[in-house]
Scaffold this active site. Structure first.
Site, PDB file in Angstrom:
ATOM      1  N   GLY A  39       0.227   2.946   4.251  1.00  7.83           N
ATOM      2  CA  GLY A  39       1.097   2.117   3.730  1.00  7.83           C
ATOM      3  C   GLY A  39       0.656   0.813   2.560  1.00  7.83           C
ATOM      4  CG  ASP A  40       2.553  -3.074   3.015  1.00  6.16           C
ATOM      5  OD1 ASP A  40       2.631  -2.133   3.842  1.00  6.16           O
ATOM      6  OD2 ASP A  40       2.548  -3.984   3.123  1.00  6.16           O
TER       7      ASP A  40
ATOM      8  CB  THR B 262       1.692  -4.742  10.641  1.00  4.66           C
ATOM      9  OG1 THR B 262       1.876  -3.100  10.375  1.00  4.66           O
ATOM     10  CG2 THR B 262       0.761  -5.003   9.484  1.00  4.66           C
TER      11      THR B 262
ATOM     12  CB  THR C 183       4.099  -7.459   8.589  1.00  6.21           C
ATOM     13  OG1 THR C 183       4.685  -6.241   9.466  1.00  6.21           O
ATOM     14  CG2 THR C 183       4.860  -8.710   8.725  1.00  6.21           C
ATOM     15  N   GLY C 184       5.903  -5.085   6.888  1.00  8.05           N
ATOM     16  CA  GLY C 184       7.339  -4.709   6.422  1.00  8.05           C
ATOM     17  C   GLY C 184       7.198  -3.188   6.079  1.00  8.05           C
TER      18      GLY C 184
ATOM     19  N   GLY D  56       6.377  -0.421   4.272  1.00  7.98           N
ATOM     20  CA  GLY D  56       5.021  -0.427   3.289  1.00  7.98           C
ATOM     21  C   GLY D  56       5.376   0.018   1.919  1.00  7.98           C
TER      22      GLY D  56
HETATM   23  N1  ASP Z   1       3.368  -2.497   6.371  1.00  8.47           N
HETATM   24  C1  ASP Z   1       2.838  -1.384   7.434  1.00  8.47           C
HETATM   25  C2  ASP Z   1       3.068  -0.228   6.649  1.00  8.47           C
HETATM   26  O1  ASP Z   1       3.906   0.333   6.121  1.00  8.47           O
HETATM   27  C3  ASP Z   1       3.879  -1.299   8.788  1.00  8.47           C
HETATM   28  C4  ASP Z   1       4.193  -2.894   9.099  1.00  8.47           C
HETATM   29  O2  ASP Z   1       4.006  -3.995   8.629  1.00  8.47           O
HETATM   30  O3  ASP Z   1       4.714  -2.683  10.410  1.00  8.47           O
HETATM   31  O4  ASP Z   1       2.366   0.667   7.103  1.00  8.47           O
END
Ligand code: ASP
Length: 309
Positions: free
Chosen positions: A205-206, A175, A226-227, A229
């Protein structure tokens, strides 16, 4: 010239030095460097933080290394559904899109929604229709095809699992996001993603959610997350950093630490974030093995990093 700065990320997760070659590391670092520098040059030329974060994210979306735009992961239906958002810390205005297909740069569409519509958040076909009216660039499915991503998808299908781009075994992360402070003292943040491999039921996601994946407020800071979500949504992660600064007088560093290494860890939410505050402090914490990240400011030399160091 006042203090100015920009930070970007290309995703956090199980990024191990042991599984990375020197060449691969260089490719990622060069990609981060190029996007950061374009944004930085805009800021130095007195452009707005909004323009700088939009440009940096757009460049990362155009690079198939990252899970956003061109490099977006596959959904269960073998499509690419992208989420993005952008926020203006001066006005608290924002634009968000979710589940859009074939849009070359979801961050550009988010900006159009913010600047040219009476809405904040558009999704799916409606968002695409608005994109057509705004003359946004579309690309066909082939543009988004990437062999590595496709193999990730086939694996996930076989295991019947939904894989975060960070999952161990997944070779690509990414992301993307950017935060910036401009010469006028305005903060901005933007985030863009393809979400999770093999996602279904219109999972969002977030990243497109203001307060979770993205937040900017001139009173405090600008944040891009990022993480995993689902946890970032539940933790209202990006806004929480701002709220801790505004209501509890925490420093940027302390607020980020509280959210990433305490709150998110306590609910097992893996990931990281980048943040810049109104005084040009920059923080790039993560609780995972690594996070592709880079920053530069009038107060700080260029930094491009992947692992914990
Ligand atoms: N946060 C993003 C999601 O959950 C994914 C990511 O950050 O890699 O869609």
């Amino acid at each position: 010239m006042n203090k100015i700065g920009i930070a970007i990320h290309g995703g956090a997760g199980t990024i191990l030095k042991s599984t990375m070659t020197h060449e691969k590391e260089l490719i990622y670092k060069n990609a981060l460097d190029a996007a950061l520098m374009e944004g930085w040059n805009l800021l130095k030329g007195n452009a707005s933080s909004l323009d700088a974060v939009e440009l940096a994210v757009r460049l990362l979306e155009n690079n198939s290394l990252f899970n956003a735009g061109k490099g977006s992961v596959f959904t269960n239906e073998s499509k690419h559904e992208m989420d993005a958002s952008i926020m203006d810390g001066a006005t608290l205005n924002a634009g968000c899109v979710s589940s859009v297909r074939n849009i070359k740069n979801p961050v550009v569409l988010s900006r159009k929604i913010m600047d040219n519509s009476e809405f904040v958040f558009l999704s799916g076909e409606g968002a695409e229709e608005f994109g057509r009216i705004m003359n946004i660039e579309f690309e066909n499915d082939e543009y988004f095809f990437d062999e590595l991503r496709y193999n990730q998808y086939l694996n996930a299908l076989e295991e019947d699992s939904v894989q975060l781009d960070h999952s161990p075994g997944n070779k690509k992360f990414g992301t993307v996001g950017a935060v910036a402070l401009d010469n006028a003292g305005n903060l901005a943040a933007a985030t863009s993603t393809g979400g999770m491999t093999n996602k279904k039921y219109g999972r969002i996601g977030d990243s497109p959610i203001i307060g979770s994946g993205t937040y900017a407020n001139n009173k405090t800071c600008a944040v891009s997350s990022t993480g995993h979500g689902e946890y970032y949504i539940r933790a209202v992660a990006a806004y929480d950093v701002s709220a801790l600064m505004e209501y509890k007088n925490l420093s940027l560093e302390e607020a980020c630490e509280e959210v990433v290494n305490k709150k998110l860890v306590s609910i097992k939410g893996e990931g990281g974030m980048i943040a810049i505050d109104k005084n040009c402090n920059i923080s790039m914490p993560f609780n995972s093995e690594g996070m592709y990240r880079a920053c530069i400011s009038s107060e700080r030399n260029l930094e491009i990093k992947i692992y914990r160091e």
